[in-house]
Design an enzyme around this catalytic site. Structure first.
Site, PDB file in Angstrom:
ATOM      1  N   ASP A  39       0.845  -1.190   0.000  1.00  0.00           N
ATOM      2  CA  ASP A  39       0.000   0.000   0.000  1.00  0.00           C
ATOM      3  C   ASP A  39       0.883   1.245   0.000  1.00  0.00           C
ATOM      4  OD1 ASP A  39      -2.314   1.842   0.810  1.00  0.00           O
ATOM      5  OD2 ASP A  39      -3.298  -0.111   0.918  1.00  0.00           O
ATOM      6  N   HIS A  56      -3.742   6.054   3.373  1.00  0.00           N
ATOM      7  CA  HIS A  56      -4.497   4.858   3.016  1.00  0.00           C
ATOM      8  C   HIS A  56      -3.886   3.593   3.639  1.00  0.00           C
ATOM      9  CE1 HIS A  56      -6.041   1.715   0.211  1.00  0.00           C
ATOM     10  NE2 HIS A  56      -7.073   2.526   0.045  1.00  0.00           N
ATOM     11  N   ASN A  84     -13.957  -0.103  -7.039  1.00  0.00           N
ATOM     12  CA  ASN A  84     -15.086   0.773  -6.703  1.00  0.00           C
ATOM     13  C   ASN A  84     -15.712   1.435  -7.921  1.00  0.00           C
ATOM     14  OD1 ASN A  84     -14.365   0.178  -4.045  1.00  0.00           O
ATOM     15  ND2 ASN A  84     -13.113   2.007  -3.851  1.00  0.00           N
ATOM     16  N   SER A 143     -11.357  -1.131  -0.689  1.00  0.00           N
ATOM     17  CA  SER A 143     -10.052  -1.066  -0.012  1.00  0.00           C
ATOM     18  C   SER A 143     -10.188  -1.335   1.477  1.00  0.00           C
ATOM     19  CB  SER A 143      -9.432   0.326  -0.173  1.00  0.00           C
ATOM     20  OG  SER A 143      -8.823   0.480  -1.414  1.00  0.00           O
TER      21      SER A 143
END
Length: 334
Positions: A51, A85, A182, A249
């Site tokens: 990430d 994130h 998404n 996520s």
């Protein structure tokens, strides 16, 4: 030349100075505390998080990070989160159970942090491929190895080299968990694809909300494996803060943490290491259908001790009925 990959679009709903509830609704929804009560919190398992990095000084994560590497630029040792994130994802997997802040699904698990995305949320496919290979080969001081790779990222491009790196990981008995994406249109039967999520070898995770309804943004396709909470998820945020985010996520780390709990429990019972296929089978065993199409929910909602919990819920439902309702239900059951 390989194209760029990026964070799957998500929504930062709110930054929170102090979390009011230690156990977020998603961790409760998937029934992780049932494992904690049995003393299983993922202590024996290492999960690699690919990430934006991680705020390793966050009090919820400082004891969880075992090692890491930067694949974004030349500074290999700097795997701090230049975004936020990755810190949020890491917290959902592993935030420490310490009567403060938030708790992750597997609050004693160890994290290998691979920073593959920069402060703008972008990175290269080559960096991700290198991080997957690094995670598979990594060994800890006591011989620990990565059992789960968690990737809340993706792109529209099918990159054969990325696919091959995932296949290599699976052959080494590493479970690879990926966000579905998404780009959903709030319809259960349409196809939206993001890579690497759509590859058959990965566990592709869709998102639901607190009422177990499909998140309107959640991708649907023939390769969805299961769904998990991904709307208004509270987890760790850089600077000793917390944040509420929405996206597949956020659903993905629920599954990565749950896989760690299942590995710990089942390997104690079997007395040996499980193969990647066996870990996947355990995940599927711990799902319940929530009435969506297979393209939307795959095998269903992740619920640890799923069958046991379903029986318990039915018993609670019966207990809440009036005597007349109970008699009528028994008659219909027969």
């Amino acid at each position: 030349m390989m194209s760029e990959v990026c964070l799957i679009p998500f929504v930062l709903e709110e930054v929170i100075e102090e979390s009011k509830e230690e156990i977020p609704y998603g961790v409760e929804m998937i029934n992780a505390p049932a494992f904690w009560r049995e003393g299983e919190k993922g202590q024996s398992v290492v999960v690699a998080v690919l990430d934006t990095g991680c705020d390793t000084s966050h009090p919820e994560l400082a004891e969880r990070v075992i090692d890491g590497r930067n694949f974004v630029d030349g500074n290999e040792e700097d795997y701090q989160d230049a975004h936020y994130h990755g810190t949020h994802v890491a917290g959902t997997i592993a935030a420490t159970l310490n009567n403060a802040g938030v708790a992750g699904v597997a609050p004693d698990v160890k994290l290998l942090i691979c920073r593959v995305l920069g402060k703008d949320g972008g990175g290269s496919y080559q960096g991700i491929i290198d991080a997957i290979d690094y995670s598979v080969k990594w060994r800890g001081e006591n011989g620990e190895r990565v059992r789960v790779i968690s990737m809340s990222l993706g792109g529209p491009t099918d990159v054969p080299e990325l696919h091959e790196s995932i296949q290599r990981a699976v052959l080494e008995d590493v479970l690879v968990v990926c966000a579905a994406g998404n780009e959903g249109d709030n319809k259960e039967n349409t196809n939206e694809h993001a890579y690497p999520g759509v590859y058959k070898e990965v566990v592709q995770v869709g998102a639901v909300d607190a009422k177990m309804k499909l998140a309107p943004f959640s991708n649907t396709n023939d390769e969805i494996d299961l769904v998990a909470p991904g709307v208004d998820v509270v987890s760790t945020y850089p600077g000793n803060k917390y944040a509420k985010l929405s996206g597949t996520s956020m659903a993905t780390p629920h599954v990565s943490g749950a896989a760690a709990l299942l590995i710990e429990r089942e390997e104690k019972l079997f007395g040996r290491e499980l193969s990647e296929a066996e870990v996947y089978a355990q995940l599927v065993k711990n799902t319940l259908s929530i009435g969506l199409t297979k393209k939307a929910e795959g095998n269903g909602l992740l619920v640890l001790n799923a069958q046991e919990k379903a029986v318990c819920d039915q018993e609670n439902l019966r207990a809440m009925r009036t005597p007349i309702e109970t008699a009528a239900a028994k008659e219909s059951d027969s």
